[in-house]
Design a protein around this motif. Sequence first.
Motif, PDB file in Angstrom:
ATOM      1  N   PHE A 420      -6.994  40.129  -3.301  1.00  0.00           N
ATOM      2  CA  PHE A 420      -7.069  39.404  -4.862  1.00  0.00           C
ATOM      3  C   PHE A 420      -6.793  37.782  -4.377  1.00  0.00           C
ATOM      4  CE2 PHE A 420      -6.017  37.363  -8.065  1.00  0.00           C
ATOM      5  CZ  PHE A 420      -6.736  37.420  -9.164  1.00  0.00           C
ATOM      6  N   GLU A 421      -5.549  37.417  -3.625  1.00  0.00           N
ATOM      7  CA  GLU A 421      -6.066  36.043  -3.991  1.00  0.00           C
ATOM      8  C   GLU A 421      -6.761  35.826  -2.662  1.00  0.00           C
ATOM      9  OE1 GLU A 421      -1.135  36.181  -2.336  1.00  0.00           O
ATOM     10  OE2 GLU A 421      -0.912  36.964  -4.218  1.00  0.00           O
ATOM     11  N   ASN A 422      -7.060  35.908  -1.724  1.00  0.00           N
ATOM     12  CA  ASN A 422      -7.820  35.145  -0.824  1.00  0.00           C
ATOM     13  C   ASN A 422      -9.304  34.903  -1.411  1.00  0.00           C
ATOM     14  OD1 ASN A 422      -6.199  35.665   1.785  1.00  0.00           O
ATOM     15  ND2 ASN A 422      -6.459  37.519   1.915  1.00  0.00           N
ATOM     16  N   GLU A 423      -9.500  35.444  -2.169  1.00  0.00           N
ATOM     17  CA  GLU A 423     -11.149  35.456  -3.339  1.00  0.00           C
ATOM     18  C   GLU A 423     -10.379  34.440  -3.621  1.00  0.00           C
ATOM     19  OE1 GLU A 423     -14.637  35.525  -4.292  1.00  0.00           O
ATOM     20  OE2 GLU A 423     -14.054  36.964  -2.561  1.00  0.00           O
ATOM     21  N   LYS A 424      -9.579  34.458  -4.069  1.00  0.00           N
ATOM     22  CA  LYS A 424      -9.093  33.104  -5.052  1.00  0.00           C
ATOM     23  C   LYS A 424      -9.195  31.862  -4.252  1.00  0.00           C
ATOM     24  CE  LYS A 424      -9.386  35.678  -9.016  1.00  0.00           C
ATOM     25  NZ  LYS A 424     -10.418  35.398  -9.892  1.00  0.00           N
ATOM     26  N   ASN A 425      -8.453  32.182  -3.101  1.00  0.00           N
ATOM     27  CA  ASN A 425      -8.701  31.090  -2.124  1.00  0.00           C
ATOM     28  C   ASN A 425     -10.088  30.274  -1.778  1.00  0.00           C
ATOM     29  OD1 ASN A 425      -5.912  30.748  -2.788  1.00  0.00           O
ATOM     30  ND2 ASN A 425      -5.889  32.096  -0.831  1.00  0.00           N
ATOM     31  N   ASP A 551       1.389  45.333 -20.170  1.00  0.00           N
ATOM     32  CA  ASP A 551       1.929  45.919 -19.780  1.00  0.00           C
ATOM     33  C   ASP A 551       2.831  46.764 -19.793  1.00  0.00           C
ATOM     34  OD1 ASP A 551       0.234  45.707 -22.525  1.00  0.00           O
ATOM     35  OD2 ASP A 551      -1.984  46.732 -21.191  1.00  0.00           O
ATOM     36  N   SER A 552       3.018  46.830 -18.091  1.00  0.00           N
ATOM     37  CA  SER A 552       4.308  47.093 -17.510  1.00  0.00           C
ATOM     38  C   SER A 552       4.785  46.409 -16.506  1.00  0.00           C
ATOM     39  CB  SER A 552       3.131  48.236 -17.115  1.00  0.00           C
ATOM     40  OG  SER A 552       2.452  48.097 -16.144  1.00  0.00           O
ATOM     41  N   ALA A 553       5.459  46.268 -15.803  1.00  0.00           N
ATOM     42  CA  ALA A 553       5.830  45.343 -14.912  1.00  0.00           C
ATOM     43  C   ALA A 553       5.382  45.303 -13.772  1.00  0.00           C
ATOM     44  CB  ALA A 553       7.861  45.986 -14.491  1.00  0.00           C
ATOM     45  N   GLU A 554       4.666  46.800 -13.305  1.00  0.00           N
ATOM     46  CA  GLU A 554       3.772  46.438 -12.003  1.00  0.00           C
ATOM     47  C   GLU A 554       2.745  45.622 -12.200  1.00  0.00           C
ATOM     48  OE1 GLU A 554       4.515  49.075 -13.052  1.00  0.00           O
ATOM     49  OE2 GLU A 554       6.660  49.968 -11.759  1.00  0.00           O
ATOM     50  N   SER A 555       1.750  45.501 -13.237  1.00  0.00           N
ATOM     51  CA  SER A 555       1.220  44.341 -13.984  1.00  0.00           C
ATOM     52  C   SER A 555       0.977  43.384 -14.204  1.00  0.00           C
ATOM     53  CB  SER A 555       0.565  44.973 -14.994  1.00  0.00           C
ATOM     54  OG  SER A 555       1.368  45.094 -16.266  1.00  0.00           O
ATOM     55  N   GLU A 556       2.481  42.870 -14.320  1.00  0.00           N
ATOM     56  CA  GLU A 556       3.446  41.657 -14.337  1.00  0.00           C
ATOM     57  C   GLU A 556       2.931  41.142 -13.446  1.00  0.00           C
ATOM     58  OE1 GLU A 556       7.414  41.692 -16.991  1.00  0.00           O
ATOM     59  OE2 GLU A 556       5.419  42.829 -18.875  1.00  0.00           O
ATOM     60  N   TYR A 557       3.501  41.535 -12.240  1.00  0.00           N
ATOM     61  CA  TYR A 557       3.849  41.563 -11.362  1.00  0.00           C
ATOM     62  C   TYR A 557       2.387  40.203 -10.621  1.00  0.00           C
ATOM     63  CZ  TYR A 557       4.977  41.248  -6.091  1.00  0.00           C
ATOM     64  OH  TYR A 557       4.902  40.963  -4.391  1.00  0.00           O
ATOM     65  N   GLY A 558       1.704  41.660 -10.295  1.00  0.00           N
ATOM     66  CA  GLY A 558       0.394  40.831 -10.174  1.00  0.00           C
ATOM     67  C   GLY A 558       0.054  40.010 -10.942  1.00  0.00           C
ATOM     68  N   VAL A 559       0.166  39.878 -12.408  1.00  0.00           N
ATOM     69  CA  VAL A 559      -0.462  38.686 -13.465  1.00  0.00           C
ATOM     70  C   VAL A 559       0.665  37.174 -13.053  1.00  0.00           C
ATOM     71  CG1 VAL A 559      -0.710  37.781 -15.536  1.00  0.00           C
ATOM     72  CG2 VAL A 559      -1.215  39.798 -14.838  1.00  0.00           C
ATOM     73  N   ALA A 560       1.606  37.322 -12.558  1.00  0.00           N
ATOM     74  CA  ALA A 560       2.138  36.691 -12.214  1.00  0.00           C
ATOM     75  C   ALA A 560       1.683  35.413 -10.970  1.00  0.00           C
ATOM     76  CB  ALA A 560       4.173  36.618 -11.926  1.00  0.00           C
ATOM     77  N   ARG A 561       1.653  36.411  -9.818  1.00  0.00           N
ATOM     78  CA  ARG A 561       0.841  36.071  -8.668  1.00  0.00           C
ATOM     79  C   ARG A 561      -0.270  34.550  -9.132  1.00  0.00           C
ATOM     80  NH1 ARG A 561       2.871  38.662  -3.864  1.00  0.00           N
ATOM     81  NH2 ARG A 561       1.116  37.069  -2.563  1.00  0.00           N
ATOM     82  N   LEU A 562      -1.367  35.939 -10.195  1.00  0.00           N
ATOM     83  CA  LEU A 562      -2.571  34.840 -10.197  1.00  0.00           C
ATOM     84  C   LEU A 562      -1.160  33.757 -10.745  1.00  0.00           C
ATOM     85  CD1 LEU A 562      -5.611  35.164 -11.016  1.00  0.00           C
ATOM     86  CD2 LEU A 562      -5.279  36.338 -12.994  1.00  0.00           C
ATOM     87  N   PHE A 563      -0.797  34.111 -12.049  1.00  0.00           N
ATOM     88  CA  PHE A 563      -0.670  32.703 -13.154  1.00  0.00           C
ATOM     89  C   PHE A 563       0.477  31.188 -11.529  1.00  0.00           C
ATOM     90  CE2 PHE A 563       0.735  35.171 -16.865  1.00  0.00           C
ATOM     91  CZ  PHE A 563      -0.885  34.711 -17.299  1.00  0.00           C
TER      92      PHE A 563
END
Length: 757
Positions: A420-425, A551-563
């Motif tokens: 995901f991050e490579n695509e955003k980069n 909604d969950s800690a797992e999704s927050e982890y991914g969203v936090a990386r997106l932020f």
Amino acid sequence: MPVARSLHLIILLLLALMLPGIVTAASQPVAEGWEYRWGDSTFDADGTPDWVQQDAPGEWQSIGFPSNPPGRNGQEHVWYRVTLPSGEWQEPVLYIFSVDIIFQVYLGDEKIYQYGTFHSDGRGSFEGWPWHAIPLPDNYSNEPIYFRVFSDYTDIGLWGEVAIMDYTDLVLYILKNSLKALIVAGFAALIAVLTLIFSLLQTEKKTFVCIALFAMSSGLMLVAESQASLLIIYQPLLWDYLAAGSYYMLPVALALMLEHWLSDHRPWLINRIWKLHLVYLVGAIGFSLSGLVDLSSTFPVFDALFLITVTLLATVAVSRFRHLLREQRVLLLTYGVFCALLVADMAVAHGVLPWTRVPVSWGILVFLLAVVVIALWHYARTQKALTQLAISLEQKVAERTARAESLALREQARVRLLTFENEKNRVLGDMISQLQDCLNLGQAYAVLASSMPDLCSPLRGALYRRTPNAAYERLMQWGLEGEHPAMPLQLDTSEGLPRPSEVAPASLEASASARRRAKTDLLCFWINVESASDGLVTDSVLLLESEGLFDSAESEYGVARLFAALNQAIQRIGITLSSISLREELQKFSYEDALTGLKNRRYFDQLYQHQCAVAQRGRTPLSLLVVDIDHFKVFNDTHGHEAGDRALQSVASVLLNQFRESDIVCRFGGEEFVVILPGALTDDGRERAQSLCDAVAKVDVVFEGRNLGPVTVSVGVASWPEADSEPHQLLSLADQALYQAKEEGRNRVWIHGGQVA
């Protein structure tokens, strides 16, 4: 007398055991209202300190507890004061756990207590660390009490507990607090005697001797450091010497025991350690008794030495732990518990940890109990070891299985996140590349509008740009059907822009409160652009919808990386837009003449119109000088164009030196220069022009080491309002005056309407 004191002590011990409630119920802590003042007071003729007679509130500083005030800087004297609370007592005393190192106590202007001897210079020597029971008169309530303290030790001031209680309750309190230590000390003495007996009967003589040495040293240390010792014999310094000697002997006993256990491995380091500590023990006690050093100064050195050597011993013990017998390991571990408590007690003593009673006696008790039960453990160890081994294996298998599954899941999540991050980069890299090709901000925002949805996906949102009237209008939105109430066509900035959102915590272990703070319905990012004219401006705003993302800690982890990635991307976009803005402004405002360093014709045209408007609006004078180098073509043809350039630079340098900073000096073109003189009348213009002619004629033009002689200039001057025309016609009038100056022979000044020689 000793028999009566012992009998009194036994009775009080029994009371402490039978009536524990007395210890905690009848005491009044003095914990608030403390103040301190560095230095020492002067004394009046009667020997009363001046500081107890003067309130001087500005000289006293508040402090939570009267110990080690800030800003010591090598000072050895400090005063403390506090107002004593009221209370109902039969025989009131002020109890203090300890003081560093000597002090006097004044209730009002009357000295009621002193410990230690103060010399004429206000200094003194260490005389022990006893607890103190300061008798209080019946009328002490709400009276200020002062403490004059001297200390050349690392700490200065009171230490531990400060409370008011009846003297009888205090004695019971002391006995109650010392009871456990005294019991453990008695147990240690018993173990010492038994192990000495065993050393005569068993083959492991040295082990038993080392255990006996530790038991005797620790038991003596507990007795000497217990507060009850002063009830037996009130000799604080004697007890401190006994405490120091037994305290300094502890690492010797440990190192001797380890050296014996590891004798097959040539433990030369352990041998050096116990000898070093033995030398320190003899030297510290000997030098203190001879008066060369204070006993108090030997404790910090020993503490530092103990921390170093116990770390080295622990390192050696851990490296050789597998070579030890089980019994030896148990003893070593229990000794480690004791050392940990001893280090904690050191930390409290040196102010690293807040004051509390560290149960060092419990560490000694653990070690001694280990010695007592080691035989029983020895007989039962085989069966217990087999049982524990089976349980341990099952636990390890279960833990490793769970850990392997957890690692597999985390690895899968990490791979998804990296993809995901490579695509955003990649999207960001393409966007930055396109932005760098833009010539202006208009083109840049067109690129942003087309690329921002891909960069922000899967978040829906809108991009706003600042208009010339400081409003923020929506450029585009994505992922939304119809109008979103929080993303209107134009942002409401009446109360300011929405604040930028904080980046969500990028951790699965983030606290629930931190995750709640990150849960907002709308996320905001500012895109700041820096320009030469306006400075740093929030040129655009990115709003993103965050509903349902946490909604969950797992999704927050991914969203936090997106932020985090978005936050960095916005910063890069802002830097790129700033570069475009600055480049655009540089192309628009290139006003400097490269040869002379003066402002060029473009700059003059803009400033001239502005100055004319200001003069006409404010009815203020304005003068204009047109300057031309005489016979410049001949000079150029004779000496060459490069020499001509040097002549232009020489005249430009004179122009800069002749006029004020408020005057505008420009190169008009070729060999012509213009000077705008705001606020100058005709006479001022004439004088400045003539001064310029004289100055230019005195400066030789030097080119490639050759003196080409000076050049001269002709100057035409026109001033408003002396000239009947409008201000914007001054350039034409000054140019006509310049023409007349050249007709009259050059190297002169001509005023529009009159001549200056």
